[in-house]
Motif scaffolding. Sequence first.
Motif, PDB file in Angstrom:
ATOM      1  N   GLU A   1       0.747  -1.240  -0.106  1.00 57.42           N
ATOM      2  CA  GLU A   1      -0.031  -0.043   0.004  1.00 57.42           C
ATOM      3  C   GLU A   1       0.928   1.266  -0.118  1.00 57.42           C
ATOM      4  O   GLU A   1       0.495   2.279  -0.840  1.00 57.42           O
ATOM      5  CB  GLU A   1      -0.975  -0.101   1.115  1.00 57.42           C
ATOM      6  N   GLN A   2       1.889   1.088   0.831  1.00 51.12           N
ATOM      7  CA  GLN A   2       2.864   2.380   0.764  1.00 51.12           C
ATOM      8  C   GLN A   2       3.568   2.557  -0.474  1.00 51.12           C
ATOM      9  O   GLN A   2       3.619   3.785  -1.040  1.00 51.12           O
ATOM     10  CB  GLN A   2       3.978   2.255   1.938  1.00 51.12           C
ATOM     11  N   LEU A   3       3.965   1.481  -1.177  1.00 57.12           N
ATOM     12  CA  LEU A   3       4.485   1.569  -2.646  1.00 57.12           C
ATOM     13  C   LEU A   3       3.182   2.268  -3.578  1.00 57.12           C
ATOM     14  O   LEU A   3       3.659   2.998  -4.533  1.00 57.12           O
ATOM     15  CB  LEU A   3       4.886   0.193  -3.135  1.00 57.12           C
TER      16      LEU A   3
ATOM     17  N   LYS B   1       1.356   8.329  -9.040  1.00 54.92           N
ATOM     18  CA  LYS B   1       1.317   9.198 -10.191  1.00 54.92           C
ATOM     19  C   LYS B   1       1.818   8.262 -11.427  1.00 54.92           C
ATOM     20  O   LYS B   1       1.104   8.283 -12.472  1.00 54.92           O
ATOM     21  CB  LYS B   1       2.137  10.445 -10.154  1.00 54.92           C
ATOM     22  N   GLU B   2       2.748   7.524 -11.318  1.00 54.68           N
ATOM     23  CA  GLU B   2       3.543   6.648 -12.077  1.00 54.68           C
ATOM     24  C   GLU B   2       2.444   5.498 -12.666  1.00 54.68           C
ATOM     25  O   GLU B   2       2.256   5.488 -13.747  1.00 54.68           O
ATOM     26  CB  GLU B   2       4.575   5.965 -11.632  1.00 54.68           C
TER      27      GLU B   2
ATOM     28  N   LEU C   1       3.588  -4.437  -7.513  1.00 54.67           N
ATOM     29  CA  LEU C   1       5.047  -4.785  -7.369  1.00 54.67           C
ATOM     30  C   LEU C   1       5.729  -4.762  -8.725  1.00 54.67           C
ATOM     31  O   LEU C   1       6.990  -4.282  -8.984  1.00 54.67           O
ATOM     32  CB  LEU C   1       5.053  -6.275  -6.751  1.00 54.67           C
ATOM     33  N   GLU C   2       5.031  -5.317  -9.753  1.00 55.49           N
ATOM     34  CA  GLU C   2       6.013  -5.257 -10.996  1.00 55.49           C
ATOM     35  C   GLU C   2       6.120  -3.938 -11.381  1.00 55.49           C
ATOM     36  O   GLU C   2       7.109  -3.378 -11.896  1.00 55.49           O
ATOM     37  CB  GLU C   2       4.967  -6.061 -11.992  1.00 55.49           C
ATOM     38  N   MET C   3       5.062  -3.109 -11.439  1.00 53.45           N
ATOM     39  CA  MET C   3       5.252  -1.754 -11.706  1.00 53.45           C
ATOM     40  C   MET C   3       6.351  -1.210 -10.947  1.00 53.45           C
ATOM     41  O   MET C   3       7.091  -0.130 -11.515  1.00 53.45           O
ATOM     42  CB  MET C   3       4.054  -0.943 -11.804  1.00 53.45           C
ATOM     43  N   THR C   4       6.406  -1.387  -9.610  1.00 54.21           N
ATOM     44  CA  THR C   4       7.488  -0.739  -8.924  1.00 54.21           C
ATOM     45  C   THR C   4       8.658  -1.076  -9.265  1.00 54.21           C
ATOM     46  O   THR C   4       9.886  -0.443  -9.315  1.00 54.21           O
ATOM     47  CB  THR C   4       7.284  -1.065  -7.295  1.00 54.21           C
TER      48      THR C   4
END
Length: 126
Positions: free
Chosen positions: A40-42, A48-49, A65-68
């Motif tokens: 949730e913090q990520l 915005k990304e 997770l993948e996008m991070t």
Amino acid sequence: MAPSAVFMEPDNLLTPKEKNKLRKPVVEKMRRDRINSSIEQLKLLLEKEFQRHQPNSKLEKADILEMTVSYLKQQSQLQMKRSFHKSSQFDFREGYSRCLQEAFHFLSLHKVRTETQSKLLSHFQK
């Protein structure tokens, strides 16, 4: 009304295996809560990304997770490019400075006319 007595076994009557069996669901819930909190913090940090890539869609935890990971790889590559560019600029300035020192040294040894020397030094400093 008499208080009802609930029979509970004291901790010292439980075997270590039984204690672990009772503790395991609690520990597992705490672990899942930590994972969910971090995801949730990520999501909040990179909101915005995420909106840029998948606007108006509910993201699953795996998507977050993948996008991070993708975003962090991209940032790492940008950082490497910036540091290489800065290094190249530093190397150029360092070389130019060294060349200028050699020119000063050469001019001082060969007693070039001061007018020519000052014009040349003025040109180098531009």
